[in-house]
Design a protein around this motif. Sequence first.
Motif, PDB file in Angstrom:
ATOM      1  N   GLN A 165       0.751  -1.312  -0.027  1.00  0.00           N
ATOM      2  CA  GLN A 165       0.106   0.076   0.198  1.00  0.00           C
ATOM      3  C   GLN A 165       0.746   1.313  -0.105  1.00  0.00           C
ATOM      4  O   GLN A 165       0.403   2.224  -0.647  1.00  0.00           O
ATOM      5  CB  GLN A 165      -0.893  -0.034   1.080  1.00  0.00           C
ATOM      6  N   PRO A 171      -2.635   6.928  -3.258  1.00  0.00           N
ATOM      7  CA  PRO A 171      -3.053   5.865  -2.039  1.00  0.00           C
ATOM      8  C   PRO A 171      -4.566   5.657  -2.249  1.00  0.00           C
ATOM      9  O   PRO A 171      -5.155   4.688  -1.810  1.00  0.00           O
ATOM     10  CB  PRO A 171      -3.128   6.851  -1.050  1.00  0.00           C
ATOM     11  N   TRP A 174      -5.822   2.114  -3.596  1.00  0.00           N
ATOM     12  CA  TRP A 174      -5.539   0.767  -2.737  1.00  0.00           C
ATOM     13  C   TRP A 174      -6.919   0.406  -2.528  1.00  0.00           C
ATOM     14  O   TRP A 174      -7.682   1.230  -1.804  1.00  0.00           O
ATOM     15  CB  TRP A 174      -4.760   1.135  -1.422  1.00  0.00           C
TER      16      TRP A 174
END
Length: 462
Positions: A165, A171, A174
């Motif tokens: 991750q 981000p 994810w």
Amino acid sequence: MTRTSDTHACVALLVAAPASGQGKTTVTAALARWHTRQGRRVRVFKCGPDYLDPYWHQLASGATVHNLDGWMVGMPEVRARLHAAAAQADVILIEGVMGLFDGSPTAADLAAQLGIPVLLVMDAAAMAGSFGAVVLGMQQYQPNVPWAGVLANRVGSSMHAQMLQASLRDPAVWLGALQRMGDGKDAQLLPERHLGLVAAHELPDAMARLNAAADALADTPLGQMPWEDWQRWSVEFALDASAPTPQIEPWLQGRTVAVASDAAFSFIYPANLDCLQAMGAKLVFFSPLAAERLPACDAVWLPGGYPELHAHKLAANTGLQADLQAHVQAGKAVWAECGGMLALGHSIHTAQGEALPMWGILPGTASMQPRLAGLGMQQCVLHGGQLRGHTFHYSRFDSAAAEVARTSRAGQRVQADKGEAVYQHGSICASYFHAWFPSHPRAIAALLGAEAVQWVDVAATA
């Protein structure tokens, strides 16, 4: 959701991967099972030619699974299938084929044309920081492809998941990680053999496997996402109003077609059955493995499958063997595809050198090969048109039967030493070629005895 006759909206995802063997089928089936357990109506599709993955998706969703491909199926039919599904479903899931950018047309092309977000599944078992680099490259390679996010598969631990991750530039993409199961190839969930996955109907605990996969998915951010958040992946599906309507006439009206259907003959597209019925055929099914005899019929379709795994049972069905021989002697049509062709031959020779007797109605012997002997989209020009399909086999068939036609790769001319031979022996037509019936229904009607087949001269087109 807005519902009109021209456009239907539905949550939709295309599940893809950088390559084959990453876990697309597991994730697609898990998603289908998870949504179905939530009480949602799910429709699943499979990109490209595939018989085995759809069995898992059908079990997971409880609904028939159709194949999508811009060339074999055609984009007008692809749009029509998705439009109809969106009118009935809460969620549409499409499993890609091979890698996201592999083949022609690719799964990425389909996603771009239809505006379907891609859920990328990546086998991260041996990755750390490079995970983020691959994801970034996949996102940027074809900029017009919409993205939903990435799901890491076969992750070793929670710490490993955190490393993956942290490697992502964005981000927000994810969607979680699935822990490694079994030996790292999901063997405990969806076992494989030489032609692909073991079909779900062959495993007594298939539903338990699917529920286990759905349980694992439920622990990810994707599985814990509120239904309201799923609506951001809603897609408008429209019909192609400019596409010509396929003309199907009752060429098989009043004719009964017997279809072999069991674990040895399971490579059957639902769209092919629909096509036969649209031409007026009455379908009757029989199981050679259950020692069933040939039903009263005008024509026989022997689909592909795994005759090599069930050779002793098939050879022991001498009643069916005699029925098929009498059927051929009466001049009634037989269309045998791949495994169906091998079953009609004299024997199948295993990689260990054992000769397994078969029905001996079509002259020829098959030999199993350690590697793929045929793979890819194929076309066969006959009866005034182009019959499309594909080939995928691990055997070689040597036959003295007349070679009356030969397939070629999509968009290429026939070459005498390329493609797949189409054999004719009396009223039998047989080939490794798996036909997509809706691409040229009249040719299929001819193969099933409705009229004389007009073969293309192989030498003239070489």
